[in-house]
Design an enzyme around this catalytic site. Structure first.
Site, PDB file in Angstrom:
ATOM      1  N   GLU A 155      29.257 -20.368 -11.363  1.00 27.58           N
ATOM      2  CA  GLU A 155      28.512 -21.330 -10.535  1.00 27.58           C
ATOM      3  C   GLU A 155      29.482 -22.392 -10.030  1.00 27.58           C
ATOM      4  O   GLU A 155      30.282 -22.915 -10.804  1.00 27.58           O
ATOM      5  CB  GLU A 155      27.417 -21.985 -11.397  1.00 27.58           C
ATOM      6  N   ASP A 157      30.876 -30.198   0.926  1.00 26.78           N
ATOM      7  CA  ASP A 157      31.548 -31.294   0.209  1.00 26.78           C
ATOM      8  C   ASP A 157      33.057 -31.077   0.291  1.00 26.78           C
ATOM      9  O   ASP A 157      33.537 -29.952   0.068  1.00 26.78           O
ATOM     10  CB  ASP A 157      31.196 -31.284  -1.284  1.00 26.78           C
ATOM     11  N   GLU A 206      35.266 -32.103  -1.819  1.00 27.01           N
ATOM     12  CA  GLU A 206      35.861 -31.790  -3.120  1.00 27.01           C
ATOM     13  C   GLU A 206      35.719 -30.324  -3.519  1.00 27.01           C
ATOM     14  O   GLU A 206      36.493 -29.823  -4.314  1.00 27.01           O
ATOM     15  CB  GLU A 206      35.203 -32.569  -4.256  1.00 27.01           C
ATOM     16  N   PRO A 226      18.537 -25.818   8.307  1.00 32.43           N
ATOM     17  CA  PRO A 226      19.521 -26.313   7.321  1.00 32.43           C
ATOM     18  C   PRO A 226      20.271 -25.158   6.649  1.00 32.43           C
ATOM     19  O   PRO A 226      21.488 -25.253   6.432  1.00 32.43           O
ATOM     20  CB  PRO A 226      18.665 -27.073   6.300  1.00 32.43           C
ATOM     21  N   CYS A 253      22.042 -37.301 -35.016  1.00 29.92           N
ATOM     22  CA  CYS A 253      23.284 -38.049 -34.815  1.00 29.92           C
ATOM     23  C   CYS A 253      23.043 -39.559 -34.953  1.00 29.92           C
ATOM     24  O   CYS A 253      22.844 -40.037 -36.059  1.00 29.92           O
ATOM     25  CB  CYS A 253      23.925 -37.665 -33.491  1.00 29.92           C
ATOM     26  N   HIS A 290      24.272 -32.072 -33.984  1.00 28.35           N
ATOM     27  CA  HIS A 290      23.319 -31.856 -32.882  1.00 28.35           C
ATOM     28  C   HIS A 290      22.739 -30.447 -32.924  1.00 28.35           C
ATOM     29  O   HIS A 290      23.263 -29.553 -32.250  1.00 28.35           O
ATOM     30  CB  HIS A 290      24.019 -32.077 -31.537  1.00 28.35           C
ATOM     31  N   GLU A 345      20.264 -29.382 -31.511  1.00 21.93           N
ATOM     32  CA  GLU A 345      19.645 -29.009 -30.226  1.00 21.93           C
ATOM     33  C   GLU A 345      20.534 -28.095 -29.380  1.00 21.93           C
ATOM     34  O   GLU A 345      20.067 -27.497 -28.425  1.00 21.93           O
ATOM     35  CB  GLU A 345      19.254 -30.262 -29.432  1.00 21.93           C
TER      36      GLU A 345
HETATM   37  N1  GLN Z   1      27.399 -43.467 -31.469  1.00 22.92           N
HETATM   38  C1  GLN Z   1      27.367 -42.691 -32.669  1.00 22.92           C
HETATM   39  C2  GLN Z   1      28.739 -42.219 -33.076  1.00 22.92           C
HETATM   40  O1  GLN Z   1      29.642 -42.169 -32.267  1.00 22.92           O
HETATM   41  C3  GLN Z   1      26.421 -41.522 -32.528  1.00 22.92           C
HETATM   42  C4  GLN Z   1      26.890 -40.493 -31.560  1.00 22.92           C
HETATM   43  C5  GLN Z   1      25.805 -39.567 -31.076  1.00 22.92           C
HETATM   44  O2  GLN Z   1      24.630 -39.841 -31.280  1.00 22.92           O
HETATM   45  N2  GLN Z   1      26.178 -38.496 -30.417  1.00 22.92           N
HETATM   46  O3  GLN Z   1      28.957 -41.847 -34.200  1.00 22.92           O
END
Ligand code: GLN
Length: 535
Positions: free
Chosen positions: A142, A149, A151, A192, A383, A509, A511
């Site tokens: 992609e 553009d 760039e 367009p 986090c 994380h 997620e």
């Molecule tokens: N600011 C916090 C740290 O640097 C948490 C970072 C975050 O939530 N990704 O540890």
């Protein structure tokens, strides 16, 4: 079979969902039994988006190897089984950095260093390297930004040369364009798109497939006109309507438009049709769940749809696996600093505090954690979410009134959260956090152990601060459980509360590792607990 290349470009305006189109094409080809890889070219000069503000860029998506990338890479990983690495994300900044370092070393001694051939050669080299490092049947690339553009030009020129080298039977361009409806005229307008294709042709690129984003069905006449003026076969002009419920409908919609057939034909790929039964089942559960649950996300970028993208997606995956729709209540952390939490977190079945940087809204997040703890509402902290949960408990349960993170107060009375030892001498801001996949050891008998069903996990990280082990004993004595740490015990990765139905928070994380039909255990556990809370 040699690798087949698909380049996805965008015309007319940005935000047409090129990333989702590329990812959805990946889903379709993967379901046809092909090994798919995806990458993104980003024309900006930042080396990576790691230093960009969510207002500029949305979420920063972190890969296993610690690369900080564009959120489109999140779509690629969620829509396919590809596991991406730093090589799957190239910005102009990286390309220039490499070429300029070579120039300083003297590798081009005597020559003038130019966009063509030096920058374009480096782009092509990256394309080939990815193909040889991560063998696949189809590589989808992609190109960020919009045709026209300035760039983006070096990338497009490199693609022109590349197609010449590998042959047009091995490389095609899928152009995503906008066909706007003009109410006063009562018509869909093709101009367009004609102009954006003309821009591509000017630089020697001809798309083979046109994906037209439109609010209304493309009639025969409009398709015919686009085909003639854009020089694309009539049946390769396909409709991309806005999906009405969920982005996961997109592969189904594109299959109905025969996108994968068109692509396979253009590239002479023989592969059986895609069987999307499981995907469709997942989509059905997202659209028509039997139950619903209200979950509050307390953040400081809640007005931005893209800032917590992976978190929202993870909640959707977890919900679908439990046949449960998620009603998100987006709460501005700053509002919680001045208003009573019970007036903002009305009837919520779960509270989620995402990651973040800087002190804006932090006290509000701390109050959200306190609200969830005191009212026994399921809580998931990610986090920064784990850091605020720790500060809250230290202040309000352990009586350590001056508890804080040194990120927000350089000299707090109780530095519950402090800079990682490895961060003390770090001065550069770019790619310098504790990043990427690291292992966590989970203590048996904890809720986390039950949730994961394992004592060894690995998750992706992006942080500079950590829990200060000096406070471990005092907090443990009051019911704060350190359920997961780094294997050597030196870093706290996962905490929970003893006297609470479901209160978990992690330094990493989760997620970034959730997918449709493969929800992440922490999110699934959290949504499940939230359902139990309403019962
Ligand atoms: N600011 C916090 C740290 O640097 C948490 C970072 C975050 O939530 N990704 O540890």
């Amino acid at each position: 079979m040699s690798i087949k290349y698909i380049f996805v470009t965008g015309g007319v305006v940005s935000s047409l969902g090129k990333g989702l189109a590329a990812a959805s094409l990946g889903t379709l080809l993967e379901h046809r039994g092909l090994k798919v890889n995806l990458q993104k070219f980003d024309p900006y000069l930042n080396v990576d988006p790691g230093t960009m503000n969510p207002f500029q860029h949305g979420e920063v998506y972190v890969l296993n190897d610690g690369a900080e990338t564009d959120l489109d890479l999140g779509h690629y990983e969620r829509f396919t089984h590809t596991v991406l690495s730093a090589s799957n994300s190239t910005s102009s900044g990286q390309v220039y950095e490499t070429v300029l370092a070579r120039e300083r070393r003297g590798d081009y001694l005597g020559k003038t260093v130019q966009v063509i051939p030096h920058i374009t050669d480096e782009i092509k080299a990256r394309l080939r390297k990815l193909g040889s490092e991560q063998p696949c049947d189809v590589l989808i690339t992609e190109i960020g930004g919009t045709t026209g553009d300035i760039e983006g030009l070096p990338f497009l020129e490199a693609i022109r040369q590349f197609i010449l080298e590998v042959g047009p039977q091995n490389a095609i361009i899928l152009h995503v364009t906008l066909v706007p409806y003009i109410r006063a005229a009562g018509e869909l307008k093709t101009k367009p798109s004609q102009q954006s294709i003309a821009k591509l042709r000017e630089i020697g690129l001809q798309p083979q497939v046109l994906l037209c984003r439109t609010e209304l069905p493309l009639g025969d006449e409009v398709r015919q006109k686009l085909s003639v003026f854009c020089n694309v076969p009539r049946d390769a002009v396909i409709e991309g309507r806005d999906v009405d419920h969920t982005i996961y409908q997109m592969p189904l919609m594109l299959q109905a438009e025969k996108l994968d057939d068109i692509v396979c034909r253009a590239l002479s790929i023989t592969a059986p049709p895609a069987d999307l039964t499981n995907w469709r089942r997942f989509v059905d559960r997202v659209i028509k769940p039997k139950k619903r649950v209200k979950i509050a996300v307390v953040g400081k970028y809640i007005e931005l749809q893209d800032a917590y993208k992976s978190i929202y997606e993870s909640l959707t995956h977890a919900g679908a696996s439990l046949d449960c729709g998620i009603d998100l209540l987006l709460v501005d952390a700053e509002d919680l600093e001045t208003k009573d939490p019970s007036s903002l977190l009305v009837d919520v079945a779960g509270v989620l505090v995402p990651g973040g940087f800087g002190d804006r809204g932090v006290e509000g997040k701390i109050r959200a954690a306190q609200f969830a703890r005191e009212n026994k509402v399921p809580f998931l902290g990610l986090c920064l979410g784990m850091q605020v949960a720790s500060i809250e408990f230290a202040r309000n349960v352990c009586g350590l009134k001056g508890a804080n993170s040194t990120e927000f107060d350089p000299k707090p009375e109780h530095p519950i959260i402090d800079l990682l030892e490895t961060q003390r001498d770090v001065t550069d801001k770019g790619a310098s956090m504790r990043l990427g996949t690291w292992p966590t050891k989970i203590a048996e008998g904890t809720r986390a152990h039950k949730v994961y069903g394992s004592s060894e996990i690995s998750e992706r990280h992006r942080h500079r601060y950590e829990f200060n082990l000096k406070y471990r004993e005092a907090m443990e004595a009051k019911g704060f459980v350190f359920s997961g740490t780094s294997p050597d015990g030196s870093l706290v990765e996962l905490i929970e509360l003893r006297d609470h139905p479901w209160y978990l928070a992690c330094q990493y994380h989760p997620e970034f590792k959730s997918k449709p039909n493969q929800p992440h255990p922490l999110f699934k556990g959290f949504v499940n607990a939230s359902l139990a809370h309403i019962d």
